[in-house]
Design a protein around this motif. Sequence first.
Motif, PDB file in Angstrom:
ATOM      1  N   SER A 306       0.818  -1.211   0.000  1.00 30.87           N
ATOM      2  CA  SER A 306       0.000   0.000   0.000  1.00 30.87           C
ATOM      3  C   SER A 306       0.854   1.265   0.000  1.00 30.87           C
ATOM      4  CB  SER A 306      -0.938   0.000   1.206  1.00 30.87           C
ATOM      5  OG  SER A 306      -0.248  -0.320   2.395  1.00 30.87           O
ATOM      6  N   GLU A 307       2.160   1.151   0.314  1.00 28.20           N
ATOM      7  CA  GLU A 307       3.055   2.285   0.189  1.00 28.20           C
ATOM      8  C   GLU A 307       3.537   2.442  -1.251  1.00 28.20           C
ATOM      9  OE1 GLU A 307       4.022   4.622   2.649  1.00 28.20           O
ATOM     10  OE2 GLU A 307       2.254   3.677   3.530  1.00 28.20           O
ATOM     11  N   VAL A 308       3.530   1.339  -2.011  1.00 30.43           N
ATOM     12  CA  VAL A 308       3.850   1.433  -3.436  1.00 30.43           C
ATOM     13  C   VAL A 308       2.652   1.996  -4.183  1.00 30.43           C
ATOM     14  CG1 VAL A 308       4.615   0.178  -5.489  1.00 30.43           C
ATOM     15  CG2 VAL A 308       5.372  -0.564  -3.220  1.00 30.43           C
ATOM     16  N   SER A 309       1.496   1.368  -3.999  1.00 25.95           N
ATOM     17  CA  SER A 309       0.260   1.820  -4.626  1.00 25.95           C
ATOM     18  C   SER A 309      -0.822   1.910  -3.563  1.00 25.95           C
ATOM     19  CB  SER A 309      -0.178   0.854  -5.734  1.00 25.95           C
ATOM     20  OG  SER A 309      -1.445   1.228  -6.245  1.00 25.95           O
ATOM     21  N   PRO A 310      -1.266   3.112  -3.208  1.00 29.90           N
ATOM     22  CA  PRO A 310      -2.321   3.251  -2.191  1.00 29.90           C
ATOM     23  C   PRO A 310      -3.602   2.540  -2.564  1.00 29.90           C
ATOM     24  CG  PRO A 310      -1.228   5.353  -2.570  1.00 29.90           C
ATOM     25  CD  PRO A 310      -0.716   4.413  -3.620  1.00 29.90           C
ATOM     26  N   ALA A 311      -3.794   2.244  -3.859  1.00 33.37           N
ATOM     27  CA  ALA A 311      -5.020   1.566  -4.289  1.00 33.37           C
ATOM     28  C   ALA A 311      -5.074   0.120  -3.815  1.00 33.37           C
ATOM     29  CB  ALA A 311      -5.119   1.607  -5.817  1.00 33.37           C
ATOM     30  N   TYR A 312      -3.961  -0.416  -3.292  1.00 34.02           N
ATOM     31  CA  TYR A 312      -3.928  -1.814  -2.863  1.00 34.02           C
ATOM     32  C   TYR A 312      -4.645  -2.048  -1.531  1.00 34.02           C
ATOM     33  CZ  TYR A 312      -1.114  -4.413  -6.256  1.00 34.02           C
ATOM     34  OH  TYR A 312      -0.686  -5.087  -7.376  1.00 34.02           O
ATOM     35  N   ALA A 313      -4.955  -1.007  -0.765  1.00 30.21           N
ATOM     36  CA  ALA A 313      -5.586  -1.209   0.543  1.00 30.21           C
ATOM     37  C   ALA A 313      -6.454   0.007   0.862  1.00 30.21           C
ATOM     38  CB  ALA A 313      -4.525  -1.400   1.630  1.00 30.21           C
TER      39      ALA A 313
END
Length: 414
Positions: A306-313
């Motif tokens: 979620s730090e790489v892509s906020p859309a993950y969580a």
Amino acid sequence: MRTQHAKRNVLVVGAGLAGLACAHDLAAAGLPVRVLEAGDEVGGRVRSDRVRGCVIDRGFQVFNTSYPQVRARMELRALRLSPFTPGVVTHTGGGRLQRLVDPGRRPREAARLLGSGIAPRDLAALGALCARDMLAPAALLRRPGPGRTTRAALRRAGFSDGFVEDFFRPFLSGVFLEDELETAARVFHLVWRSMLRGTLCLPAEGIGAVPRRLADGLPPGTVRLGTAVTELTDEGVLSAGDGEVPAAAVVVATGPGPARRLLPGLSTPPYRTVTTYYHVTARLRGRGPDLVTDRARRFLNTCVLSEVSPAYAPAGTSLIATSVLGPGSPGTGKALREALAEVYGTDTSGWEELAVRTVEEALPAMTAPWPLSRPSRRGPGRYVCGDHRATGSVQGALASGARAAREVLADLDR
């Protein structure tokens, strides 16, 4: 197989990356093509699920923007890519983290490498390796070597045994899913080149967005899901639900196990198994989009997705993915939380294990010597493609599908 059908139609068995690439090239050439997929979604091993608002990939996977097949086939902007930190963080024990970044992309951090404790000899060897693999013609890196392994190539490049054990072995274990650096040297050099030239990212909708985009580019109705092929026949294929489906040519684009069943006598390499544990917790502050490896090799790598892509969580939540070699065991999750507490410097006892994904045929064992590409033709009207025919990567799967399409077109044009 007889090929005198009025239409020069082609059946592709399997809607993974290789099958979709093959179907795309055949359709672009004007051939009627259908893709029969036994599963309920395209992608094969490259799929993503939604679990309580989190994106759960079928095993930890990354997207490399430098792959030629990717750049030729996809509009990268549509994937909404988010990058990892250009480098690797190694946990060296006792909560200590050693950061090795790409100075070409983070020049302000280049000076830190000199004070990082890495020997000047290894920094010089690393600079020379990166310059060669990034700038040399790809054909030079593809030349067959005398069965050289990655470990032998690193020694030849002048790295100390300590640096190989501290950096390369933990990092490459996660790349090739093997712990002995026995992958063919030229595979290593080509993969290293791709990392230097491209950016490692995550699509906002998960890695499964990649095959979905490929499928969306096919003519409507090309892909048929939930259609298992049980055997190949003289006229085409036998489907569990539709009986015999005729075709002038059949391309088997399944995983190695089904491919061997459909094409008796087909030889495939051994495959590596990997298991990824997904944990959720309240948002971890001060974390970045880093890929972290472990010198003690209690795990392959870990990352706060979620730090790489906020859309993950969901907002306010951190999703952490940690991978281990093999199928895992009942006690692996607990042991991982203990290791991750040391790595992330926080209490992990309250982390929830949201999902576990084991991929049994994740990557082929690309031991030396390894041919970078194999012919797809298996007999009159029969072809095969997949990463076991090229390299274990998105690029390898797509390139294998492209090669199968070229061979089908050449044969039908005769």
